[in-house]
Design a protein around this motif. Structure first.
Motif, PDB file in Angstrom:
ATOM      1  N   UNK A  46      44.765  39.207  37.913  1.00  0.00           N
ATOM      2  CA  UNK A  46      44.432  38.854  36.541  1.00  0.00           C
ATOM      3  C   UNK A  46      44.634  40.070  35.653  1.00  0.00           C
ATOM      4  N   UNK A  47      44.745  39.811  34.360  1.00  0.00           N
ATOM      5  CA  UNK A  47      44.875  40.884  33.380  1.00  0.00           C
ATOM      6  C   UNK A  47      46.280  40.956  32.817  1.00  0.00           C
ATOM      7  N   UNK A  48      46.405  41.605  31.684  1.00  0.00           N
ATOM      8  CA  UNK A  48      47.682  41.784  30.996  1.00  0.00           C
ATOM      9  C   UNK A  48      48.405  40.443  30.845  1.00  0.00           C
ATOM     10  N   UNK A  49      47.657  39.442  30.402  1.00  0.00           N
ATOM     11  CA  UNK A  49      48.212  38.120  30.160  1.00  0.00           C
ATOM     12  C   UNK A  49      47.961  37.123  31.273  1.00  0.00           C
ATOM     13  N   UNK A  50      47.715  37.603  32.471  1.00  0.00           N
ATOM     14  CA  UNK A  50      47.470  36.728  33.627  1.00  0.00           C
ATOM     15  C   UNK A  50      45.988  36.337  33.645  1.00  0.00           C
ATOM     16  N   UNK A  51      45.717  35.082  34.007  1.00  0.00           N
ATOM     17  CA  UNK A  51      44.337  34.616  33.913  1.00  0.00           C
ATOM     18  C   UNK A  51      43.839  33.979  35.207  1.00  0.00           C
ATOM     19  N   UNK A  52      42.539  33.791  35.232  1.00  0.00           N
ATOM     20  CA  UNK A  52      41.880  32.962  36.230  1.00  0.00           C
ATOM     21  C   UNK A  52      41.097  31.918  35.442  1.00  0.00           C
ATOM     22  N   UNK A  53      41.563  30.693  35.457  1.00  0.00           N
ATOM     23  CA  UNK A  53      40.969  29.597  34.686  1.00  0.00           C
ATOM     24  C   UNK A  53      40.681  29.993  33.243  1.00  0.00           C
ATOM     25  N   UNK A  54      41.688  30.594  32.592  1.00  0.00           N
ATOM     26  CA  UNK A  54      41.598  30.921  31.175  1.00  0.00           C
ATOM     27  C   UNK A  54      40.978  32.266  30.846  1.00  0.00           C
ATOM     28  N   UNK A  55      40.391  32.940  31.809  1.00  0.00           N
ATOM     29  CA  UNK A  55      39.725  34.219  31.551  1.00  0.00           C
ATOM     30  C   UNK A  55      40.537  35.386  32.126  1.00  0.00           C
TER      31      UNK A  55
ATOM     32  N   UNK B 217      35.436  38.382  42.337  1.00  0.00           N
ATOM     33  CA  UNK B 217      35.435  39.810  42.045  1.00  0.00           C
ATOM     34  C   UNK B 217      36.850  40.359  42.161  1.00  0.00           C
ATOM     35  N   UNK B 218      37.166  41.297  41.265  1.00  0.00           N
ATOM     36  CA  UNK B 218      38.492  41.896  41.210  1.00  0.00           C
ATOM     37  C   UNK B 218      38.352  43.413  41.107  1.00  0.00           C
ATOM     38  N   UNK B 219      39.373  44.108  41.628  1.00  0.00           N
ATOM     39  CA  UNK B 219      39.412  45.576  41.532  1.00  0.00           C
ATOM     40  C   UNK B 219      40.688  45.993  40.819  1.00  0.00           C
ATOM     41  N   UNK B 220      40.647  47.160  40.189  1.00  0.00           N
ATOM     42  CA  UNK B 220      41.811  47.684  39.484  1.00  0.00           C
ATOM     43  C   UNK B 220      42.997  47.761  40.441  1.00  0.00           C
ATOM     44  N   UNK B 221      44.126  47.234  40.006  1.00  0.00           N
ATOM     45  CA  UNK B 221      45.328  47.208  40.834  1.00  0.00           C
ATOM     46  C   UNK B 221      46.479  47.971  40.185  1.00  0.00           C
ATOM     47  N   UNK B 222      46.760  47.684  38.906  1.00  0.00           N
ATOM     48  CA  UNK B 222      47.831  48.377  38.194  1.00  0.00           C
ATOM     49  C   UNK B 222      47.295  48.801  36.828  1.00  0.00           C
ATOM     50  N   UNK B 223      47.351  50.090  36.554  1.00  0.00           N
ATOM     51  CA  UNK B 223      46.845  50.610  35.282  1.00  0.00           C
ATOM     52  C   UNK B 223      47.772  50.214  34.136  1.00  0.00           C
ATOM     53  N   UNK B 224      47.205  50.218  32.943  1.00  0.00           N
ATOM     54  CA  UNK B 224      47.982  49.891  31.751  1.00  0.00           C
ATOM     55  C   UNK B 224      49.162  50.859  31.588  1.00  0.00           C
ATOM     56  N   UNK B 225      48.951  52.113  31.899  1.00  0.00           N
ATOM     57  CA  UNK B 225      50.018  53.115  31.781  1.00  0.00           C
ATOM     58  C   UNK B 225      51.187  52.786  32.715  1.00  0.00           C
TER      59      UNK B 225
ATOM     60  N   UNK C 199      44.644  46.297  31.866  1.00  0.00           N
ATOM     61  CA  UNK C 199      45.071  46.604  33.229  1.00  0.00           C
ATOM     62  C   UNK C 199      45.227  45.301  34.015  1.00  0.00           C
ATOM     63  N   UNK C 200      45.812  45.409  35.200  1.00  0.00           N
ATOM     64  CA  UNK C 200      45.904  44.261  36.106  1.00  0.00           C
ATOM     65  C   UNK C 200      44.963  44.517  37.277  1.00  0.00           C
ATOM     66  N   UNK C 201      44.211  43.477  37.622  1.00  0.00           N
ATOM     67  CA  UNK C 201      43.221  43.553  38.688  1.00  0.00           C
ATOM     68  C   UNK C 201      43.593  42.586  39.796  1.00  0.00           C
ATOM     69  N   UNK C 202      43.315  42.964  41.053  1.00  0.00           N
ATOM     70  CA  UNK C 202      43.573  42.066  42.191  1.00  0.00           C
ATOM     71  C   UNK C 202      42.255  41.603  42.758  1.00  0.00           C
ATOM     72  N   UNK C 203      42.296  40.405  43.335  1.00  0.00           N
ATOM     73  CA  UNK C 203      41.083  39.794  43.873  1.00  0.00           C
ATOM     74  C   UNK C 203      40.569  40.603  45.061  1.00  0.00           C
ATOM     75  N   UNK C 204      39.259  40.670  45.171  1.00  0.00           N
ATOM     76  CA  UNK C 204      38.626  41.294  46.326  1.00  0.00           C
ATOM     77  C   UNK C 204      38.267  40.159  47.273  1.00  0.00           C
ATOM     78  N   UNK C 205      38.897  40.122  48.414  1.00  0.00           N
ATOM     79  CA  UNK C 205      38.608  39.084  49.410  1.00  0.00           C
ATOM     80  C   UNK C 205      37.382  39.497  50.198  1.00  0.00           C
TER      81      UNK C 205
END
Length: 180
Positions: A158-167, A10-18, A173-179
């Motif tokens: 993940x997001x904006x080009x960054x992936x987790x196993x291809x997804x 699970x990931x939560x919004x970390x950095x908006x596209x703007x 936007x960029x999302x950070x993992x929820x620990x």
């Protein structure tokens, strides 16, 4: 708060596209000034940097520039392997040229160190490194970065080009993992 699930994490919004585009714009403004009259070759590190490279390159309005791509791999799942595999290499002659390396994220510094060493052997005039994201707490190599869009904590994203196993590369936007 916007949340997503990719594979089993699970990931939560970390950095908006703007906010991402604002950081890209600042780097582009600086590069436009620095690179006037130099006809640089931009090198996008695939796969992750394609969105950053596209958005930045569109903003190189006062520079006659070319772009090329190299594909390197150093991650498996959500962990770095500590090794850099070059999957697709550079075909242009860069001797005497200004080269701008575009990286999505610098964490350990291993990939950037590797590409800098490879490029130096090809005798460019100068090598400039621009990264959208830097994880200073994850650095294990001492690398010179010329342009950094944002410094972030050492969380998996993940997001904006960054992936987790291809997804997740397609997310704006960029999302950070929820620990949990």
């Amino acid at each position: 708060m916007k949340k997503i699930k990719i594979h089993n994490k699970n990931f939560k919004l970390f950095i908006s596209h703007e906010k991402i585009l604002s950081a890209v714009e600042k780097i582009a403004d600086s590069l436009n000034e620095k690179l006037k009259g130099k006809q640089p070759l931009f090198i996008c590190i695939l796969n992750g940097s394609f969105m950053f490279a596209a958005d930045l390159f569109k903003r190189m309005e006062s520079v006659e520039a070319e772009i090329s791509f190299v594909k390197l791999a150093s991650y498996k799942g959500d962990k770095t392997t500590g090794e850099v595999k070059q999957l697709i290499g550079l075909s242009q002659n860069i001797e005497g040229r200004t080269v701008v390396v575009l990286e999505d994220i610098v964490d350990s510094g291993i990939t950037i160190e590797n590409i800098q060493e490879q490029l130096r052997q090809l005798n460019p005039r100068e090598v400039i490194i621009a990264t959208l994201l830097l994880k200073p707490d994850a650095l294990i190599k001492k690398v010179q970065l010329d342009y950094v869009g944002m410094e972030i904590p050492n969380d998996f994203i993940v997001g904006y080009g960054l992936d987790y196993d291809g997804q997740g590369r397609n997310l704006a936007d960029i999302f950070s993992i929820i620990n949990e």
